[in-house]
Enzyme design. Structure first.
Site, PDB file in Angstrom:
ATOM      1  N   GLY A  41      51.081  50.240  34.829  1.00  0.00           N
ATOM      2  CA  GLY A  41      50.306  49.419  35.812  1.00  0.00           C
ATOM      3  C   GLY A  41      50.009  47.928  35.620  1.00  0.00           C
ATOM      4  O   GLY A  41      50.012  47.677  34.413  1.00  0.00           O
ATOM      5  N   GLY A  43      48.022  45.776  37.249  1.00  0.00           N
ATOM      6  CA  GLY A  43      46.409  45.144  37.929  1.00  0.00           C
ATOM      7  C   GLY A  43      45.847  44.446  36.819  1.00  0.00           C
ATOM      8  O   GLY A  43      46.666  44.079  35.720  1.00  0.00           O
ATOM      9  N   LEU A  44      44.669  44.094  37.181  1.00  0.00           N
ATOM     10  CA  LEU A  44      43.944  43.309  36.231  1.00  0.00           C
ATOM     11  C   LEU A  44      44.083  43.870  34.734  1.00  0.00           C
ATOM     12  O   LEU A  44      44.182  43.181  33.692  1.00  0.00           O
ATOM     13  CB  LEU A  44      42.580  43.094  36.547  1.00  0.00           C
ATOM     14  CG  LEU A  44      42.358  42.276  38.042  1.00  0.00           C
ATOM     15  CD1 LEU A  44      40.937  42.129  38.206  1.00  0.00           C
ATOM     16  CD2 LEU A  44      42.876  40.853  37.530  1.00  0.00           C
ATOM     17  N   GLY A  46      46.054  46.241  33.392  1.00  0.00           N
ATOM     18  CA  GLY A  46      47.353  46.382  32.832  1.00  0.00           C
ATOM     19  C   GLY A  46      48.014  45.048  32.569  1.00  0.00           C
ATOM     20  O   GLY A  46      48.538  44.676  31.533  1.00  0.00           O
ATOM     21  N   SER A 285      34.274  42.418  52.659  1.00  0.00           N
ATOM     22  CA  SER A 285      33.547  41.981  51.199  1.00  0.00           C
ATOM     23  C   SER A 285      32.099  42.253  51.387  1.00  0.00           C
ATOM     24  O   SER A 285      31.284  41.745  52.166  1.00  0.00           O
ATOM     25  CB  SER A 285      33.962  40.608  50.860  1.00  0.00           C
ATOM     26  OG  SER A 285      33.147  40.308  49.635  1.00  0.00           O
ATOM     27  N   ARG A 338      25.803  49.640  46.449  1.00  0.00           N
ATOM     28  CA  ARG A 338      26.545  50.111  47.379  1.00  0.00           C
ATOM     29  C   ARG A 338      26.257  51.602  47.750  1.00  0.00           C
ATOM     30  O   ARG A 338      26.326  52.124  49.155  1.00  0.00           O
ATOM     31  CB  ARG A 338      27.986  50.190  47.071  1.00  0.00           C
ATOM     32  CG  ARG A 338      28.527  48.887  46.925  1.00  0.00           C
ATOM     33  CD  ARG A 338      29.723  48.637  46.144  1.00  0.00           C
ATOM     34  NE  ARG A 338      30.413  47.484  46.299  1.00  0.00           N
ATOM     35  CZ  ARG A 338      31.643  46.862  45.830  1.00  0.00           C
ATOM     36  NH1 ARG A 338      32.135  47.564  44.962  1.00  0.00           N
ATOM     37  NH2 ARG A 338      31.915  45.686  45.841  1.00  0.00           N
ATOM     38  N   HIS A 409      36.251  53.892  48.385  1.00  0.00           N
ATOM     39  CA  HIS A 409      36.666  52.426  47.730  1.00  0.00           C
ATOM     40  C   HIS A 409      36.954  52.550  46.382  1.00  0.00           C
ATOM     41  O   HIS A 409      37.818  51.909  46.054  1.00  0.00           O
ATOM     42  CB  HIS A 409      35.345  51.400  48.003  1.00  0.00           C
ATOM     43  CG  HIS A 409      35.772  50.225  47.694  1.00  0.00           C
ATOM     44  ND1 HIS A 409      36.724  49.515  48.217  1.00  0.00           N
ATOM     45  CD2 HIS A 409      35.019  49.342  46.562  1.00  0.00           C
ATOM     46  CE1 HIS A 409      36.599  48.080  47.291  1.00  0.00           C
ATOM     47  NE2 HIS A 409      35.709  48.344  46.648  1.00  0.00           N
ATOM     48  N   LEU A 449      36.428  43.789  38.456  1.00  0.00           N
ATOM     49  CA  LEU A 449      37.183  42.746  38.153  1.00  0.00           C
ATOM     50  C   LEU A 449      36.933  42.485  36.762  1.00  0.00           C
ATOM     51  O   LEU A 449      37.586  42.366  35.611  1.00  0.00           O
ATOM     52  CB  LEU A 449      37.226  41.696  38.989  1.00  0.00           C
ATOM     53  CG  LEU A 449      37.483  41.738  40.415  1.00  0.00           C
ATOM     54  CD1 LEU A 449      37.392  40.443  41.057  1.00  0.00           C
ATOM     55  CD2 LEU A 449      38.622  42.315  40.446  1.00  0.00           C
TER      56      LEU A 449
END
Lengths: 647, 247, 234
Positions: A41, A43-44, A46, A285, A338, A409, A449
């Site tokens: 992966g 993404g952030l 990996g 967002s 959320r 999500h 993140l």
């Protein structure tokens, strides 16, 4: 049976990480060169891990299913990233970020992990600025912040509505630098299909070259799973089309324990479903809730008029609007976490106040903000999101309120890891959304993140050394070992089996059915009855899949249908585990809402006496029920309490 | 809506491709373009035919994975969007839609509508970064950066690497892509340190990979889903030339 | 400077520098031509001055070199760009919104200009500077040529309506070429940004238009004169 040992260091909370770093072993530069690490992966998590490990001198191989590491779905994160810099002088602190995250997670996360996350968050911002991430700035040249749900301070750093993109491009740039140096080798359009273990340790993977269909073997001294979450089990989610849970699931089936699979985040502000042909849902967002107000009409006749398009939402008088979040949660208002916002929307829609033709939508209105700040300011803050909304719905949100509804999500659950981020398989690590550790039962906005980058830049590069320091004598992994041959054989047989079925339903046909079962029964409201139903139905659907699926094409080519089929086969097992976990957890907490367990006001009712634990599932074999283990959550610093966002 | 689709089919990189014509029926105007292709593919599978291969992922316009040259336009007829954000309401009932892969020497077709954009990765690997290691950086607020510069840097950083600029440029030039990265970093003090080196090595790699020469037509800017301005190309030229003149 | 001119931007730099140089020449040439409208004697004085002397000759060589380099690089870049585009072309192509026609057809416009240039050199330069170089004064007189009477040459040529039309078409192509070329040169050198782009483009259009009108005025003026017997219109 493996004993669950979370390896949380002793000592005061605020000193655990420093003390742990001092205690763990390191690998000398000369030895690092001899050690191979596989990262799944880009993404952030990996990308940042691979770049940092490459900088340290390890030989890294990184795999991604897309054509470039930059496509990873971290890129789609819009709102921002949290850090307790206290640049706004609003009394923020590492402790407050820690506390908000634990509370936001409804007290189902590990204190030690969350505190470490809050601690390193500040370093992330420094690192990203150093990499050239163009965060938003004030006229004075210093960094700007905004607020996100579940926090009463402004600690979210952002780059317009594209923060995830900018952070990922930063990590990807660091990764590129290492690729150019030769410390990292990147395998694009490669998908991990099995984990290879030798003598009980993770020693490599078997992957499919997605262009040629070739099954290839890769050996390493450690394997890092950074493949993200499994929200696509619902078919419709805000995840990217290719996001999947397969890498994590292969690890589970090889003996890595899976934690809290039922903790799924339903995001309150997504564009509502418009028809049966929809392929995915688009997020708006959370940052929009800084200035947008959520409401439905107070009167049923207004609801009817809006649904029948006889009235425009902007024509509803102020006194006839029910700003239900502001009404129910005065202290946090539109910025409640959320899970709370999602349930409140569902409550209003269930009561018959949903504002679109399906009755499943509420308004997110910017009128007050536009009146107060002017359209230009709003355009500057959210221009790209407004444009995206208009392109999809054909409605101009500067004039009429947006329609939104909750959608799947993020998955807080994932592979169980200890404090070192190592799974129950020695040498196998899981970071970012793929692990379970930091968000409890609900993740706060702008924290994904933060976690991905914390794990990749600042945690894993240290903790992996502790394990690898024992591996410096291990030779290069021989991919001709029988374990590799066996894994390859298994993968090839599975693929051959899929092609041999030649049934009547396409992969998507069955995936949509699975999504429907999951959303109706394991979605925003779960009950004993619905979950038992889901388990039965998923089992039946799995059987249907292996009897009636039709996979077009052949293996020896670029075959997207085969990719989807392999992923769906895993989702059909994972979905059942989610339902099982939800069934076991007889309480409501965070994103997990059991209708049997709620307060008279309809808030989630936790049961700390019986369920203050991480449920950890161990695979027992095909068609056998998994075994559940518990990791008791000990809260030494925070005091467990009913979450209160009212005052 | 009922539509006729003329789609480029090509078995693999070496095979000779050609157009196939398909019909899709009862498409809602609210459907996205890629959902329309999903419907086509599902129909093809049920008919026992091979579905059309096309790249896509996030379907919200940010990952840059989707491509497609639709009726002569990269990312289709709508403005400032990627193909995944294109909706069928932009077409009329009965339309014939021609769908082709990106065409450029540096982007060879892999299969059907999917192309290999690995050249972009290689260009960025040549210098599209700031050479700092993890850790050991100063506080994020240590260097104030004028808002205007940060904003301009962000304008360029919005590039999603989709390749529409190359696909639409009659010269197959990657200047907008390279310029976006160079310019974004050039506007920040952190990026200035190795600005000259970056411009030279990225341009050299771009040339080596067989991209064409920019003739300033502005087509890339017009088709860029992120609306990145060719003013960034001017900055790249400036960076590159001043770096070279100092050599 | 190493490898500057083998890089893509370096090649473009050559195009822009030579292009801007040619624009300067055009402006000078146009001013000179305009003199012919006001005073044919004055024009002929300039012609005499720019005859076969060493200064004029050196300038001519530099000018020719500029033009030749510009043309050679145009060919090189066009070939490279076609190769970069690939063998397989789009079946359907549409011009993206806001893209000027000239910018996508610079090579074709350039070819038209070159063809026009050859004709122009044959019509004028051959009869003026070339003959002075090739022949002695006696030989020129024997041939009945008047290399310093440029005004007469102009008047003679543009009394022919076919030549007038050919020259006007040629000038139109030049106009298109310059509207993009002048701005493009600044963009390539890097003297451009978001704010200045519309300004530079506007200046580019003005320069192209001045050059077009300046040259066209001479063509039209001398054709108009030829229509009037005795050379004067009343």
């Amino acid at each position: 049976m493996t004993k669950i040992d979370s390896r949380i260091p002793a000592g005061p909370l605020a000193e655990k990480w420093s003390k742990h770093k001092a205690d763990i072993k390191v690998v000398s530069p000369a030895n690092k060169r001899k050690l191979d690490i596989i990262v799944i992966g880009t993404g952030l998590g990996g990308a940042s891990a691979a770049a940092s490990l490459g900088e340290l001198g390890y030989n890294v191989k990184i795999f991604c299913i897309s054509d470039s590491p930059r496509r990873a779905h971290s890129i789609a994160a819009q709102g921002g990233i949290n850090a307790a810099k206290n640049y706004q002088n609003d009394n923020d602190s590492v402790y407050r970020l820690f506390y908000d995250t634990i509370k936001g997670g409804d007290y189902r996360a590990r204190e030690a992990n969350v505190y470490r996350l809050a601690e390193v968050a500040n370093d992330i911002i420094d690192q990203c600025v150093g990499q050239g991430v163009p965060f938003a700035r004030e006229y004075g040249g210093l960094l700007d912040n905004r607020s996100f749900g579940g926090a009463q301070v402004s600690r979210t750093f952002y780059a317009r509505g594209q923060t995830g993109q900018q952070l990922l491009l930063g990590a990807y740039a660091s990764l590129n630098r290492q690729i150019a140096k030769g410390t990292v080798k990147s395998y694009n359009r490669h998908e991990m299909l099995d984990l290879v273990m030798i003598d009980g340790k993770a020693r490599g993977i078997v992957a499919r070259n997605l262009i040629t269909g070739e099954i290839e073997r890769f050996g390493a001294h450690a394997v890092v799973i950074a493949s993200g979450g499994y929200g696509n089990v619902f078919f419709l989610s805000t995840n990217a089309m290719n996001s999947n849970g397969s890498a994590a699931w292969q690890c589970y089936k090889k003996g890595a324990f899976f934690a809290n699979p039922c903790f799924t985040q339903i995001h309150p502000t997504c564009i509502p479903v418009h028809g049966t042909q929809q392929s995915k849902l688009t997020l708006m967002s959370e940052s929009l809730r800084n200035d947008g107000r959520i409401w439905v009409p107070k009167k049923k006749e207004d609801v009817e008029a809006i649904r029948a398009k006889r009235k425009k939402p902007s024509e509803i008088a102020e006194e006839d609007r029910d700003y239900y979040l502001e009404r129910r949660y005065p202290a946090f208002g539109n910025l409640v976490p959320r899970d709370v916002a999602s349930r409140a929307a569902k409550e209003r829609c269930d009561a018959g106040f949903g504002v679109n033709d399906t009755g499943l939508a509420v308004f997110l209105d910017f009128k007050t903000a536009i009146d107060r700040l002017g359209e230009d300011v709003i355009r500057q803050r959210y221009g790209n999101l407004f444009q995206m909304y208009e392109k999809i719905t054909d409605v101009n949100p500067y004039h009429e309120p947006m329609q939104i509804y909750p959608a799947v999500h993020y998955t807080m659950g994932g592979i169980w890891v200890d404090y070192n981020l190592m799974t129950t398989i020695p040498g196998l690590y899981a970071i970012g959304e793929a692990n379970f550790s930091d968000h409890g039962a609900n993740r706060l906005g702008a924290s994904a993140l933060m976690q991905g980058l914390a794990d990749g830049y600042f945690v894993l590069p240290y903790t992996i050394g502790d394990y690898l320091s024992h591996e410096i004598q291990s030779p290069k992994v021989d991919t001709n070992a029988p374990e590799f041959a066996e894994a390859e054989k298994g993968v090839k047989e599975k693929i051959a089996k899929l092609f041999s079925i030649k049934g009547k339903q396409s992969v998507d046909d069955i995936h949509k059915k699975l999504g429907h079962i999951m959303w109706e029964n394991v979605g925003m409201a779960r009950s004993q009855e619905s979950l038992e139903k889901a388990i039965t139905e998923i089992k039946a659907l799995r059987e249907e899949f292996w009897r009636d699926v039709k996979v077009a094409g052949t293996n020896g080519e670029f075959n997207q249908e085969l990719e989807k089929a392999l992923r769906l086969a895993d989702f059909l097992e994972l979905g059942e585990l989610m339902a099982r976990d939800a069934l076991n957890r007889r309480e409501s907490c965070g994103g997990h809402f059991r209708v049997e367990f709620q307060t008279p006001e309809g808030e989630a009712l936790r049961d700390d006496e019986h369920y203050a634990y991480v449920s950890i599932w161990e695979y027992e074999g095909p068609d056998k029920e998994p075994v559940m283990h518990k990791e008791e959550l000990k809260f030494e610093v925070v005091h467990l309490a009913q979450r209160n966002y009212k005052d | 809506m009922n539509l006729t689709l003329k789609i480029w089919r090509q078995k693999d990189a070496k095979a000779k491709g050609g157009f196939e014509t398909y019909k899709v029926e009862n498409i809602s105007p609210d459907t996205s373009f890629l959902e329309m292709l999903d419907i086509l593919n599902n129909n093809l599978i049920h008919e026992g035919k091979d579905p059309v291969v096309f790249d896509h992922d996030c379907r919200e316009g940010i990952c840059g994975m989707c491509s497609l040259h639709i009726n002569g336009h990269a990312h289709g007829p709508d403005e400032d969007i990627t193909t995944c954000q294109l909706h069928m309401r932009k077409f009329k009932d009965g339309d014939t839609i021609t769908i082709e892969p990106w065409r450029s020497n540096a982007f060879p077709v892999i299969k059907d509508l999917a192309v290999d954009r690995g050249a972009f990765d290689k260009i960025l690997q040549a210098g599209g970064f700031i050479s700092i290691n993890t850790g050991g950086v100063q506080d994020a607020n240590a260097i104030p950066i004028p808002k205007k510069d940060a904003d301009e840097s962000m304008d360029a950083a919005a590039c999603n690497g989709c390749g529409a600029c190359v696909a639409t440029c009659k010269n197959g030039s990657a200047m907008l892509f390279v310029a976006a990265r160079v310019s974004s970093l050039a506007k920040l003090p952190q990026g200035r340190v190795e600005g000259a080196r970056r411009a030279k090595s990225m341009v050299a790699k771009m040339d080596e990979l067989g991209f064409g020469n920019c003739t300033n037509t502005g087509a890339c800017e017009a088709e860029c889903p992120k609306g990145i301005s060719i003013a960034h190309i001017a900055r790249l030229n400036r960076e590159f030339l001043s770096a070279k003149l100092k050599d | 400077m190493s490898n500057l001119f083998t890089s893509s931007i370096g090649k473009k730099l050559i195009m822009s520098i030579t292009g801007l140089f040619l624009v300067l020449f055009l402006l000078f040439h146009m001013c000179m031509n305009l003199v012919a409208i006001f005073s044919q004697e004055a024009y002929n004085m300039i012609c005499a001055f720019l005859g076969a002397n060493w200064y004029a000759l050196a300038a001519t060589v530099v000018l020719a070199a500029g033009a030749v380099i510009h043309i050679i690089y145009a060919f090189i870049l066009t070939i490279l760009n076609r190769r970069a585009r690939g063998k397989q072309r789009y079946a359907v192509e549409a011009t993206p919104k806001g893209v000027e026609w000239a910018s996508q057809n610079m090579f074709v416009l350039g070819l038209i200009i070159v063809v026009g240039l050859v004709l122009h050199l044959w019509n004028f330069w051959y009869n003026m500077q070339f003959v002075e170089l090739a022949y002695s004064h006696a030989e020129i007189e024997a041939l009945g040529l008047e290399p310093t009477n440029g005004a007469a040459l102009i008047a003679g040529l543009f009394s022919n309506p076919v030549y007038c039309i050919v020259y006007l078409v040629w000038l139109a192509a030049l106009w298109f070429h310059l509207t993009h070329g002048f701005w493009s040169a600044f963009q390539t050198i890097g003297w451009d940004n978001q704010i200045w782009r519309p300004r530079v483009m506007c200046i580019s259009n003005i320069v192209a238009t001045i050059i077009f009108l300046g040259f066209a005025a001479v063509v039209v003026y001398f054709y108009a004169i030829s229509l009037c017997p005795g050379g004067v219109c009343y």
